[in-house]
Motif scaffolding. Structure first.
Motif, PDB file in Angstrom:
ATOM      1  N   PHE A 164       0.827  -1.092  -0.004  1.00 22.97           N
ATOM      2  CA  PHE A 164       0.028   0.121  -0.034  1.00 22.97           C
ATOM      3  C   PHE A 164       0.980   1.290   0.089  1.00 22.97           C
ATOM      4  O   PHE A 164       2.114   1.093   0.409  1.00 22.97           O
ATOM      5  N   ASP A 165       0.328   2.180  -0.490  1.00 20.83           N
ATOM      6  CA  ASP A 165       1.030   3.473  -0.510  1.00 20.83           C
ATOM      7  C   ASP A 165       1.519   4.097   0.745  1.00 20.83           C
ATOM      8  O   ASP A 165       2.778   4.590   0.889  1.00 20.83           O
ATOM      9  N   TYR A 166       0.731   3.881   1.924  1.00 20.31           N
ATOM     10  CA  TYR A 166       1.363   4.364   3.172  1.00 20.31           C
ATOM     11  C   TYR A 166       2.449   3.686   3.654  1.00 20.31           C
ATOM     12  O   TYR A 166       3.268   4.166   4.333  1.00 20.31           O
ATOM     13  N   VAL A 167       2.305   2.264   3.535  1.00 23.35           N
ATOM     14  CA  VAL A 167       3.620   1.442   3.946  1.00 23.35           C
ATOM     15  C   VAL A 167       4.855   1.992   2.887  1.00 23.35           C
ATOM     16  O   VAL A 167       5.735   1.839   3.517  1.00 23.35           O
ATOM     17  N   ARG A 168       4.873   2.127   1.761  1.00 26.14           N
ATOM     18  CA  ARG A 168       5.478   2.261   1.156  1.00 26.14           C
ATOM     19  C   ARG A 168       6.303   3.904   1.192  1.00 26.14           C
ATOM     20  O   ARG A 168       7.527   4.025   1.339  1.00 26.14           O
ATOM     21  N   ALA A 169       5.550   4.541   1.697  1.00 29.94           N
ATOM     22  CA  ALA A 169       5.851   5.819   1.900  1.00 29.94           C
ATOM     23  C   ALA A 169       6.516   5.838   3.235  1.00 29.94           C
ATOM     24  O   ALA A 169       7.705   6.617   3.552  1.00 29.94           O
ATOM     25  N   ALA A 170       6.301   5.039   4.171  1.00 28.49           N
ATOM     26  CA  ALA A 170       6.842   4.964   5.664  1.00 28.49           C
ATOM     27  C   ALA A 170       8.096   4.433   5.221  1.00 28.49           C
ATOM     28  O   ALA A 170       9.168   4.731   5.894  1.00 28.49           O
ATOM     29  N   GLY A 203      12.364   6.152   6.052  1.00 23.24           N
ATOM     30  CA  GLY A 203      13.138   5.508   6.939  1.00 23.24           C
ATOM     31  C   GLY A 203      12.813   4.917   8.163  1.00 23.24           C
ATOM     32  O   GLY A 203      13.622   4.556   8.931  1.00 23.24           O
ATOM     33  N   MET A 204      11.565   4.750   8.201  1.00 24.28           N
ATOM     34  CA  MET A 204      10.886   4.245   9.308  1.00 24.28           C
ATOM     35  C   MET A 204      11.289   2.510   9.602  1.00 24.28           C
ATOM     36  O   MET A 204      11.086   1.873   8.428  1.00 24.28           O
ATOM     37  N   PRO A 205      11.518   2.187  10.791  1.00 25.09           N
ATOM     38  CA  PRO A 205      12.121   0.851  10.767  1.00 25.09           C
ATOM     39  C   PRO A 205      10.789  -0.183  10.570  1.00 25.09           C
ATOM     40  O   PRO A 205       9.848  -0.005  10.519  1.00 25.09           O
ATOM     41  N   ASN A 206      11.443  -1.567   9.957  1.00 28.95           N
ATOM     42  CA  ASN A 206      10.384  -2.505   9.694  1.00 28.95           C
ATOM     43  C   ASN A 206       9.301  -2.548  10.878  1.00 28.95           C
ATOM     44  O   ASN A 206       8.122  -2.796  10.513  1.00 28.95           O
ATOM     45  N   TRP A 207       9.916  -2.819  11.793  1.00 29.16           N
ATOM     46  CA  TRP A 207       9.011  -3.315  13.089  1.00 29.16           C
ATOM     47  C   TRP A 207       7.887  -2.423  13.578  1.00 29.16           C
ATOM     48  O   TRP A 207       6.876  -2.511  13.692  1.00 29.16           O
ATOM     49  N   GLN A 208       8.155  -1.047  13.145  1.00 24.74           N
ATOM     50  CA  GLN A 208       7.321   0.074  13.380  1.00 24.74           C
ATOM     51  C   GLN A 208       6.387   0.012  12.384  1.00 24.74           C
ATOM     52  O   GLN A 208       5.045   0.447  12.711  1.00 24.74           O
ATOM     53  N   ILE A 209       6.599  -0.172  11.356  1.00 27.99           N
ATOM     54  CA  ILE A 209       5.394  -0.245  10.101  1.00 27.99           C
ATOM     55  C   ILE A 209       4.685  -1.263  10.371  1.00 27.99           C
ATOM     56  O   ILE A 209       3.325  -1.361  10.368  1.00 27.99           O
ATOM     57  N   TYR A 233       2.618  -0.547  14.099  1.00 30.87           N
ATOM     58  CA  TYR A 233       1.469   0.593  14.101  1.00 30.87           C
ATOM     59  C   TYR A 233       0.973   0.770  12.922  1.00 30.87           C
ATOM     60  O   TYR A 233      -0.162   1.497  12.935  1.00 30.87           O
ATOM     61  N   HIS A 234       1.210   0.459  11.526  1.00 31.22           N
ATOM     62  CA  HIS A 234       0.581   0.711  10.267  1.00 31.22           C
ATOM     63  C   HIS A 234      -0.115  -0.476   9.840  1.00 31.22           C
ATOM     64  O   HIS A 234      -1.275  -0.289   9.443  1.00 31.22           O
ATOM     65  N   VAL A 235       0.344  -1.754   9.803  1.00 29.41           N
ATOM     66  CA  VAL A 235      -0.288  -2.880   9.405  1.00 29.41           C
ATOM     67  C   VAL A 235      -0.939  -3.711  10.109  1.00 29.41           C
ATOM     68  O   VAL A 235      -2.190  -4.351   9.792  1.00 29.41           O
ATOM     69  N   LEU A 236      -0.461  -4.047  11.361  1.00 29.82           N
ATOM     70  CA  LEU A 236      -1.117  -4.813  12.541  1.00 29.82           C
ATOM     71  C   LEU A 236      -2.372  -4.189  12.818  1.00 29.82           C
ATOM     72  O   LEU A 236      -3.335  -5.331  12.896  1.00 29.82           O
ATOM     73  N   PRO A 237      -2.841  -3.078  12.842  1.00 33.02           N
ATOM     74  CA  PRO A 237      -4.013  -2.512  13.162  1.00 33.02           C
ATOM     75  C   PRO A 237      -5.286  -3.274  12.154  1.00 33.02           C
ATOM     76  O   PRO A 237      -6.272  -3.633  12.534  1.00 33.02           O
ATOM     77  N   ASN A 238      -4.778  -3.448  10.943  1.00 34.52           N
ATOM     78  CA  ASN A 238      -5.868  -3.846  10.017  1.00 34.52           C
ATOM     79  C   ASN A 238      -5.927  -5.273  10.261  1.00 34.52           C
ATOM     80  O   ASN A 238      -7.154  -5.828   9.703  1.00 34.52           O
ATOM     81  N   ALA A 239      -4.909  -5.964  10.513  1.00 34.23           N
ATOM     82  CA  ALA A 239      -4.955  -7.373  10.639  1.00 34.23           C
ATOM     83  C   ALA A 239      -5.689  -7.842  11.762  1.00 34.23           C
ATOM     84  O   ALA A 239      -6.339  -8.841  11.918  1.00 34.23           O
ATOM     85  N   MET A 240      -5.651  -7.095  13.004  1.00 33.42           N
ATOM     86  CA  MET A 240      -6.391  -7.372  14.137  1.00 33.42           C
ATOM     87  C   MET A 240      -8.045  -7.515  13.804  1.00 33.42           C
ATOM     88  O   MET A 240      -8.429  -8.139  14.799  1.00 33.42           O
ATOM     89  N   VAL A 241      -8.396  -6.844  12.844  1.00 33.12           N
ATOM     90  CA  VAL A 241      -9.780  -6.861  12.727  1.00 33.12           C
ATOM     91  C   VAL A 241     -10.197  -8.327  12.413  1.00 33.12           C
ATOM     92  O   VAL A 241     -11.432  -8.618  12.957  1.00 33.12           O
TER      93      VAL A 241
END
Length: 354
Positions: A241-247, A251-257, A260-268
């Motif tokens: 997704f664009d927001y992940v590629r932008a992160a 230079g955001m670390p992979n674990w933060q991405i 903070y950004h992908v896991l909330p969608n998977a938790m649903v």
């Protein structure tokens, strides 16, 4: 929903959360199942105060004693022995009541208490003294049901939480990084999941004496894979997704991405599976206890109650009690899971009249 329902713990809730709560409450079967399950679970959490062969409070010679929290030798109450007091002994009861009084729990038996002075040989039928009768070892069925319900639910919750943590982390790593990591992990899961889980648990439990934590660890070896596929699919979908590629570009670390950004969608999707995983964990524990490879002998267990019912056909109250308790517990868990699934279903419309 009215204005008072638009706040949760004093804070405004988002429209999305409001819609999910509305959909959950709209499923009346799941909504009331949740409340019934909460009441039953809280009730059994205080099993020692409800069903115990030790008094809640003793007043003796103007002093107060709390046998549930502390052990007292018999000599404290005028007895002859330095060993821990047996409060079911009529002699000890008489000694205490001569110079004080006793407050007993609602059910004066623990899960391992042998009931004396039965009106008929064990297993004895239900009476005013033993509401659901006794088993073939003269233990009160009501007390064992209360303790067995608690240990089954706590075991299911603990196993669900631990297996979910491992499964979410594994699925996240597979889906986010992909490539060889995903390929090798998938092959390992295919091999590991093809093992006959129940047979292996029976073999391992027959080699070592199982305890609560050992049995939990053995089941955790095979139960963590239930959420891997769901989480992996969500991370595979979201990693480009664009927001992940932008992160990543920032230079955001992979674990933060991932966190903070992908896991909330998977938790649903993950949350909708949790009640069903819990129900499955309770079922496996019950099966092992029924086969004699579960918790240590004498432990309060719904599976052991089922075994008692099978071995004592002449005492139908044992089989009916175990069957109904397990059926009600699992039905409540399934109904709650259906309500959570409706709550997170984006296609589900809010029902009028809430």
């Amino acid at each position: 929903m009215n204005e008072t329902n638009r706040k949760f713990i004093g804070k405004p809730i988002s429209p999305l959360t409001e819609r999910r709560l509305s959909n959950f409450c709209a499923n009346k079967r799941g909504y009331w199942s949740l409340w019934i399950f909460i009441v039953l679970f809280i009730f059994t959490l205080f099993a020692e105060f409800i069903s115990n062969d030790k008094p809640l409070l003793i007043s003796f010679e103007e002093n107060f004693y709390y046998p549930i929290f502390q052990s007292y030798p018999e000599t404290v109450f005028g007895g002859d022995f330095e060993t821990e007091t047996n409060y079911t002994d009529p002699y000890v009861i008489e000694l205490i009541e001569e110079k004080g009084w006793i407050i007993w729990p609602l059910i004066p038996y623990s899960y391992d208490t042998a009931v004396i002075n039965l009106q008929s040989p064990a297993p004895s039928p239900p009476t005013t003294q033993n509401w659901l009768g006794t088993d073939d070892q003269a233990r009160d069925v009501t007390a064992r049901l209360i303790y067995g319900f608690r240990i089954s639910v706590l075991f299911g919750f603990t196993l669900t939480i631990l297996s979910s943590i491992i499964g979410v982390i594994s699925g996240a790593v597979q889906g986010y990084f992909g490539g060889w990591i995903d390929l090798l992990f998938q092959r390992f899961i295919e091999i590991w999941s093809s093992l006959p889980t129940l047979f292996l648990l029976i073999i391992l439990a027959s080699v070592v004496e199982p305890t609560f934590w050992l049995l939990l660890g053995l089941m955790l070896l095979f139960s963590w894979m239930s959420l891997v596929g769901v989480v992996r699919a969500e991370f595979l979908r979201a990693r480009n997704f664009d927001y992940v590629r932008a992160a990543r570009a920032l230079g955001m670390p992979n674990w933060q991405i991932m966190f903070y950004h992908v896991l909330p969608n998977a938790m649903v999707a993950t949350l909708t599976f949790l009640p069903f995983i819990t129900a499955g964990s309770i079922t496996v524990l019950t099966s092992l206890d029924f086969l004699g490879f579960g918790l240590p002998p004498g432990s309060p267990s719904l599976g052991e109650m089922l075994k008692q019912g099978k071995e004592n056909i002449q005492a139908p109250w044992l089989g009916f009690t175990a069957f109904l308790s397990i059926a009600i517990m699992l039905s409540l868990m399934i109904f709650i899971g259906e309500a959570i699934r409706d709550a997170y279903d984006p296609r589900k419309q809010i029902t009028e009249g809430l």
